[in-house]
Motif scaffolding. Structure first.
Motif, PDB file in Angstrom:
ATOM      1  N   GLY A 259      41.996  47.528  52.948  1.00 25.93           N
ATOM      2  CA  GLY A 259      41.581  48.613  52.067  1.00 25.93           C
ATOM      3  C   GLY A 259      42.805  49.468  51.772  1.00 25.93           C
ATOM      4  O   GLY A 259      43.878  49.232  52.332  1.00 25.93           O
ATOM      5  N   CYS A 260      42.629  50.477  50.920  1.00 26.30           N
ATOM      6  CA  CYS A 260      43.770  51.366  50.634  1.00 26.30           C
ATOM      7  C   CYS A 260      44.212  52.035  51.931  1.00 26.30           C
ATOM      8  O   CYS A 260      45.399  52.045  52.283  1.00 26.30           O
ATOM      9  CB  CYS A 260      43.370  52.454  49.647  1.00 26.30           C
ATOM     10  N   SER A 261      43.241  52.613  52.651  1.00 25.81           N
ATOM     11  CA  SER A 261      43.559  53.320  53.881  1.00 25.81           C
ATOM     12  C   SER A 261      44.177  52.369  54.902  1.00 25.81           C
ATOM     13  O   SER A 261      45.070  52.739  55.666  1.00 25.81           O
ATOM     14  CB  SER A 261      42.297  53.947  54.450  1.00 25.81           C
TER      15      SER A 261
ATOM     16  N   HIS B  89      39.512  42.029  56.830  1.00 26.90           N
ATOM     17  CA  HIS B  89      38.643  43.126  56.400  1.00 26.90           C
ATOM     18  C   HIS B  89      37.533  43.385  57.433  1.00 26.90           C
ATOM     19  O   HIS B  89      36.729  42.502  57.722  1.00 26.90           O
ATOM     20  CB  HIS B  89      38.042  42.763  55.045  1.00 26.90           C
TER      21      HIS B  89
ATOM     22  N   GLY C  16      34.202  51.550  54.081  1.00 23.99           N
ATOM     23  CA  GLY C  16      33.643  50.210  53.866  1.00 23.99           C
ATOM     24  C   GLY C  16      34.073  49.276  54.981  1.00 23.99           C
ATOM     25  O   GLY C  16      33.268  48.556  55.574  1.00 23.99           O
TER      26      GLY C  16
ATOM     27  N   ILE D 263      31.367  45.747  56.408  1.00 20.05           N
ATOM     28  CA  ILE D 263      31.749  44.466  57.016  1.00 20.05           C
ATOM     29  C   ILE D 263      32.084  44.634  58.508  1.00 20.05           C
ATOM     30  O   ILE D 263      31.845  43.752  59.308  1.00 20.05           O
ATOM     31  CB  ILE D 263      32.928  43.851  56.206  1.00 20.05           C
TER      32      ILE D 263
ATOM     33  N   ILE E 212      33.776  55.341  48.995  1.00 19.70           N
ATOM     34  CA  ILE E 212      33.890  54.303  47.957  1.00 19.70           C
ATOM     35  C   ILE E 212      34.817  53.183  48.440  1.00 19.70           C
ATOM     36  O   ILE E 212      35.552  53.371  49.400  1.00 19.70           O
ATOM     37  CB  ILE E 212      34.454  54.943  46.647  1.00 19.70           C
TER      38      ILE E 212
ATOM     39  N   MET F  96      40.275  50.204  47.240  1.00 23.34           N
ATOM     40  CA  MET F  96      41.208  49.118  46.944  1.00 23.34           C
ATOM     41  C   MET F  96      40.682  48.120  45.925  1.00 23.34           C
ATOM     42  O   MET F  96      41.425  47.622  45.095  1.00 23.34           O
ATOM     43  CB  MET F  96      41.565  48.378  48.239  1.00 23.34           C
ATOM     44  N   THR F  97      39.397  47.848  45.979  1.00 24.47           N
ATOM     45  CA  THR F  97      38.846  46.837  45.066  1.00 24.47           C
ATOM     46  C   THR F  97      38.321  47.456  43.776  1.00 24.47           C
ATOM     47  O   THR F  97      37.639  46.801  42.999  1.00 24.47           O
ATOM     48  CB  THR F  97      37.730  46.041  45.760  1.00 24.47           C
TER      49      THR F  97
HETATM   50  C1  LIG Z   1      36.190  39.220  53.835  1.00 22.64           C
HETATM   51  C2  LIG Z   1      36.599  40.113  52.728  1.00 22.64           C
HETATM   52  N1  LIG Z   1      35.673  40.545  51.849  1.00 22.64           N
HETATM   53  C3  LIG Z   1      36.042  41.337  50.829  1.00 22.64           C
HETATM   54  C4  LIG Z   1      37.339  41.727  50.668  1.00 22.64           C
HETATM   55  C5  LIG Z   1      37.719  42.591  49.502  1.00 22.64           C
HETATM   56  N2  LIG Z   1      37.982  43.985  49.871  1.00 22.64           N
HETATM   57  C6  LIG Z   1      39.224  44.450  50.077  1.00 22.64           C
HETATM   58  S1  LIG Z   1      39.301  46.076  50.441  1.00 22.64           S
HETATM   59  C7  LIG Z   1      37.613  46.234  50.283  1.00 22.64           C
HETATM   60  C8  LIG Z   1      36.911  47.545  50.430  1.00 22.64           C
HETATM   61  C9  LIG Z   1      37.735  48.606  50.991  1.00 22.64           C
HETATM   62  O1  LIG Z   1      37.016  49.793  51.022  1.00 22.64           O
HETATM   63  P1  LIG Z   1      37.190  50.844  52.158  1.00 22.64           P
HETATM   64  O2  LIG Z   1      37.125  50.149  53.473  1.00 22.64           O
HETATM   65  O3  LIG Z   1      36.232  51.934  51.962  1.00 22.64           O
HETATM   66  O4  LIG Z   1      38.705  51.303  52.023  1.00 22.64           O
HETATM   67  P2  LIG Z   1      39.480  52.124  50.886  1.00 22.64           P
HETATM   68  O5  LIG Z   1      40.145  51.102  50.018  1.00 22.64           O
HETATM   69  O6  LIG Z   1      38.479  52.933  50.141  1.00 22.64           O
HETATM   70  O7  LIG Z   1      40.458  52.929  51.641  1.00 22.64           O
HETATM   71  C10 LIG Z   1      37.039  45.008  49.956  1.00 22.64           C
HETATM   72  C11 LIG Z   1      35.590  44.801  49.733  1.00 22.64           C
HETATM   73  C12 LIG Z   1      38.277  41.247  51.605  1.00 22.64           C
HETATM   74  N3  LIG Z   1      39.589  41.560  51.554  1.00 22.64           N
HETATM   75  N4  LIG Z   1      37.878  40.457  52.618  1.00 22.64           N
END
Ligand SMILES: Cc1ncc(C[n+]2csc(CCOP(=O)(O)OP(=O)(O)O)c2C)c(N)n1
Ligand code: SF4
Lengths: 404, 285
Positions: free
Chosen positions: B52-54, B70, B96, B101, B125, B128-129
Motif C-alpha cells: 500500500g502507499c503507507s 499484501h 486495507g 486482507i 481508503i 495505492m490502487t
Molecule cells: C494479494 C493482493 N491483492 C491485492 C493487491 C492490490 N493492492 C495493493 S495496495 C492495496 C490496498 C492498499 O490500501 P491500504 O492498505 O489502505 O493502504 P494505502 O495505500 O491506503 O496506504 C491493494 C488492494 C495486492 N498487491 N496483493
C-alpha cells in the motif's frame, strides 16, 4: 484385491501413537539408531538434524504429525514452534524467521499449499531459504483428506505467479523422508531459494524401519554470509556463482527486502534491464546447478524394452511391477525420479531409446507423463497408468500395462 | 539539539512516492522522532510492512526493512520477532492491508500478544490502487468501487484491537502530532502487542472522491473534529457524528507470547531430559 509391498499394509490407515512414531534420537534411551518410524516423523527428525530451529504451520491432514513432532521437540533444543492462524501466516513467519539466519520449515497439504503460493513466490523473489513440505492428498479442493495423491506436481513447479526456479524433492521411503529433508535444507541454504519436499500421503503415513545416522557426521550446508563491510554489501549482487551471500537481520547489515522487482541493492526498480537481469539470475542459479541437484534411481534400464518412469510411493509399486515383468521374461526397467524439479530430462534422454514403449504410472491424470513425452520428443508411445481416487497404484495394475 | 531526520532516512531513495498533502510523511517523522528519543540503534530495528502507499515506508528508512505481501506483514514480523527477540520489530500498515486482507493476522497478533508495535495509517481508503472502498470507509462515503456511496458498515480498528486482546491501543490524528509522538512512544516501549491507529488524510483518493479538499483542508477538518475519549463519553450519538475519537483505549500489562513460550521451553526440557545439547544438536547457525 490389493497387492502390497512390505510397509504398504499400513497405508493411510495407521493409527497414530507413540509406538509408530518413534521419538528419534532426542530421547537417547535406545542402544541402536534403528527405529520404526512414520514418514512424517522422519521428516521432523531430518529437519532437526539439518539444523532447523523454527517451525510455523497450520494443521492439515496428512501432514499434521510433522507439526506435532516439532511442537514437542523444538522447544527442548532451544528452537521455536508456532501454530499460526492459517497457512499464509505460517509461510510468512518462516520467511521472517529465516531472515534472521534461523533455518525454518513449514508443512502442509493441498489446500494449504495453494494458500502458501503467494509467499512461496516472495521467498523465491527475495531469495530467502525456507523448506516447505507438502504431503499430497487427493484434490482438487478439499478432495480426499486422508487418501493419497500425486496431484500437486505441477502446482509445486508453477503454483506461484511469475517465473522463478524451484527445487522439488520426492521421497519414496521413510528413510528418504529423513535424508531428503536434510537435503532440502542444504539446497535451500546453498541456493538461497525455497525448496519443496513432496511426499504423497502413503510415504507421509508409512511406518517402516529406518536407521538414523550420527547427526554429527551428516553433511550440513549453511548459507554463505557476506565478507564485505556493511557499506559495500549488495544483497542481490550479480556474483559469478549467481548466489549472492546473505546477511542476517539484526547483524549490522541493514538492507531492504521487497517482493517488488529490485536491483542488486534490493530496492524497487522498473528499469527493464535490471529487472530482467535479476529474474534471469534467480532462475539461472538453479538451472546451472541442475546436475548437482537432480537425482534418479535406475533399476534394470541397461537392457529394456519397456521403460517405466515413476516417483514417490508409486515408484515402489512400479519397482515391484518391473520385477514381476522380469520374472515373466519381459525386459522392463525403471527410472525413479527423486528430484521432480528441475525435471530429470537429461537422465531420461540418455536411456529412453533403449525401450520400445514408456509407461508412466502416477496418482494424477498425467502431470509428469507430459514432461516425459517432452523429454522423449514423443518418439515412443507414452502409456499412462493413473488413479485419482485416493487408492494407490498396485504393482499388478502397472504390470498389466507393461505387459499389454 | 535538533534531531537529524536525514540520519535515519535513505537519502538516495528520495523523493518518496507520496502525494502532496498526504499524511504518511507526518507519521514517518513521528516514528523517527520517537526512535531518536528512545536512542534505539538502527541495527536493532526491523521495520516491516505489507503493500500500500503507507507500506512503502520501509523503503525510505535506514533500518533492517522488509516489504512483504499484501496484508501479511504481521506474519513475517512474528517470525522475525520469535527468531530474534532482541530486534525492535515495528509494523506499518494501511487500513486495507491490516483489516481487510490482513484482518485475520491482525486479530491473532492482538490475541497472541507478541512484542511487536504496529502503526496503522488509516486513511479510510485504498490509496495505492486508486481509491477503492476499504473496511474503514464510513457508510455512504464514495470510493471508485462504491460510486453510489459505501453500503458497508466500517470497522473501528482501535475497538477491534481492544476486543482481540492487544496490550496497548491508542488512536490519534496526524494533526495532533504531539499526541501522536506520545502514543507511538508509549506503544514502542510497551511490553506486548501495541497498536497506534493514526487517522491520516489521503487527498488524492479519498479527499477528491468525497469533496473534502486538499491536504490542508483535511488537516483542518481533523483539528475541528478530534475529541478525546473522555469528552466523547459525554456526547450524544448525534453529537458524535463525524467526530474523530482519539486517546488511549487500552494500556494493560499481560504476559507476552515469548514469555509464555519460555514456560513451554522449560517444560519441554524437563519432559525430554536427555537432550544431547551442543553435540548432535549443535545449532548450525
Ligand atoms: C494479494 C493482493 N491483492 C491485492 C493487491 C492490490 N493492492 C495493493 S495496495 C492495496 C490496498 C492498499 O490500501 P491500504 O492498505 O489502505 O493502504 P494505502 O495505500 O491506503 O496506504 C491493494 C488492494 C495486492 N498487491 N496483493
Ligand atoms: S494516494 Fe493517498 S495515501 Fe497514497 S500517497 Fe497519495 S495521498 Fe497518500
Amino acid at each position: 484385491m490389493r497387492e502390497s509391498l512390505p510397509g504398504f499394509c499400513h497405508y493411510g490407515r495407521v493409527r497414530r501413537g507413540e509406538e509408530t512414531r518413534g521419538i528419534g534420537v532426542i530421547v537417547d534411551n535406545q542402544k541402536s539408531n534403528i527405529r520404526m518410524m512414520q514418514g512424517n516423523s522422519a521428516c521432523a527428525e531430518g529437519a532437526i538434524a539439518a539444523g532447523c530451529r523454527f517451525f510455523a504451520g497450520y494443521p492439515i491432514t496428512p501432514s499434521s504429525e510433522i507439526a506435532e513432532d516439532l511442537a514437542e521437540k523444538l522447544p527442548a533444543i532451544g528452537g521455536n514452534f508456532i501454530q499460526m492462524e492459517d497457512e499464509i501466516a505460517a509461510m510468512g513467519a518462516v520467511i521472517g524467521a529465516s531472515l534472521t539466519g534461523v533455518k525454518s520449515l513449514t508443512a502442509t497439504s493441498g489446500p494449504g499449499f495453494s494458500l502458501k503460493q503467494e509467499n512461496i513466490g516472495f521467498a523465491a523473489m527475495t531469495e530467502v531459504p525456507v523448506v516447505i513440505v507438502n504431503v499430497m492428498r487427493g484434490g482438487p479442493s478439499t478432495g480426499l483428506p486422508t487418501h493419497t495423491s500425486q496431484g500437486d506436481v505441477m502446482q509445486a513447479r508453477w503454483g506461484s505467479h511469475g517465473d522463478s526456479g524451484i527445487i522439488v524433492l520426492c521421497p519414496a521411503s521413510v528413510e528418504e523422508m529423513f535424508y531428503m529433508t536434510v537435503k532440502a535444507f542444504n539446497f535451500s541454504e546453498k541456493f538461497r531459494t525455497p525448496v519443496i519436499l513432496l511426499p504423497d500421503e502413503i510415504i507421509g503415513h508409512l511406518t517402516e524401519r529406518i536407521e538414523l545416522p550420527d547427526y554429527a557426521l551428516l553433511e550440513i550446508v549453511n548459507r554463505s554470509k557476506p565478507i564485505v563491510p556493511p557499506e559495500k554489501y549488495l544483497p542481490y549482487e550479480m556474483v559469478e556463482s549467481d548466489i549472492p551471500p546473505m546477511a542476517f537481520f539484526g547483524e549490522g547489515y541493514r538492507y531492504h527486502v521487497t517482493g517488488l522487482a529490485h536491483d542488486e541493492t534490493g530496492f524497487p526498480t522498473n528499469d527493464p534491464e535490471k529487472v530482467e537481469e535479476q529474474i534471469r539470475r534467480i532462475n539461472r542459479k538453479i538451472e546451472r546447478y541442475r546436475d548437482e541437484i537432480v537425482e534418479v534411481e535406475d533399476v534394470f534400464t541397461e537392457d529394456m524394452d519397456v521403460f517405466v518412469v515413476a516417483y514417490g510411493s508409486t515408484a515402489r509399486s512400479a519397482k515391484r511391477a518391473v520385477m514381476i515383468a522380469r520374472e515373466n521374461g519381459i525386459k522392463a526397467g525403471l527410472l525413479r525420479l527423486k528430484t521432480l524439479w528441475p525435471f530429470p530430462d537429461k537422465e531420461i534422454e540418455k536411456i529412453y531409446r533403449r525401450a520400445n514403449k514408456i509407461v508412466v504410472p502416477e496418482m494424477n491424470l498425467g502431470q509428469i507423463a507430459h514432461e516425459v513425452e517432452w523429454a522423449t520428443r514423443r518418439e515412443k508411445p507414452v502409456i499412462r497408468v493413473n488413479h485419482v481416487n485416493g487408492e494407490p497404484l498396485t504393482p499388478k495394475e502397472i504390470y498389466e500395462r507393461i505387459k499389454g | 539539539m535538533i534531531m537529524d531526520y536525514l540520519y535515519y532516512l535513505r537519502k538516495d531513495k528520495m523523493p518518496h512516492i507520496w502525494c502532496d498533502g498526504c499524511g504518511n510523511g507526518i507519521i514517518l517523522k513521528s516514528i523517527l522522532r520517537v526512535i531518536d528519543k528512545l536512542g534505539w540503534k538502527k541495527d536493532d530495528i526491523a521495520l516491516v510492512s505489507g503493500i500500500g502507499c503507507s507500506s512503502r515506508t520501509p523503503g525510505y528508512v535506514d533500518f533492517n526493512t522488509l516489504h512483504t505481501t499484501h496484508g501479511r506483514a504481521l506474519a513475517f514480523a512474528t517470525g522475525l520477532k520469535i527468531a530474534k527477540p532482541n530486534l525492535h520489530v515495528i509494523v506499518v500498515s494501511g487500513d486495507g492491508d491490516s483489516t481487510a486482507i490482513g484482518g485475520n493476522h491482525f486479530i491473532h497478533a492482538c490475541r497472541r500478544n507478541i512484542d511487536i508495535s504496529m502503526v496503522i495509517f488509516n486513511n479510510y481508503i485504498y490509496g495505492m490502487t486508486g481509491g477503492q472502498v476499504s473496511p474503514t470507509t464510513p457508510t455512504g462515503k464514495k470510493a471508485t468501487t462504491a460510486p453510489y456511496g459505501n453500503p458497508d458498515a466500517p470497522f473501528d480498528i482501535s475497538l477491534l484491537a481492544q476486543g482481540a486482546g492487544a496490550a496497548f491501543v491508542a488512536r490519534t490524528t496526524v494533526q495532533q502530532y504531539a499526541r501522536m509522538d506520545k502514543f507511538i512512544e508509549m506503544a514502542f516501549t510497551h511490553k506486548g502487542f501495541s497498536v497506534v491507529e493514526v487517522l491520516t488524510p489521503c487527498p488524492t483518493s479519498y479527499g477528491r472522491k468525497n469533496k473534502e479538499g486538499n491536504g490542508v483542508t483535511m488537516l483542518e477538518y481533523q483539528k475541528q473534529n478530534a475529541v478525546t475519549i473522555e469528552r466523547a463519553a459525554k456526547l450524544s450519538p448525534e453529537e458524535l457524528q463525524g467526530k474523530l475519537v482519539t486517546g488511549i483505549f487500552v494500556d494493560r500489562d499481560q504476559p507476552t507470547y515469548l514469555e509464555r513460550y519460555d514456560n513451554v521451553r522449560n517444560k519441554a526440557k524437563k519432559a525430554i531430559p536427555k537432550v544431547r545439547d551442543g553435540e548432535n544438536y549443535a545449532i548450525q547457525i
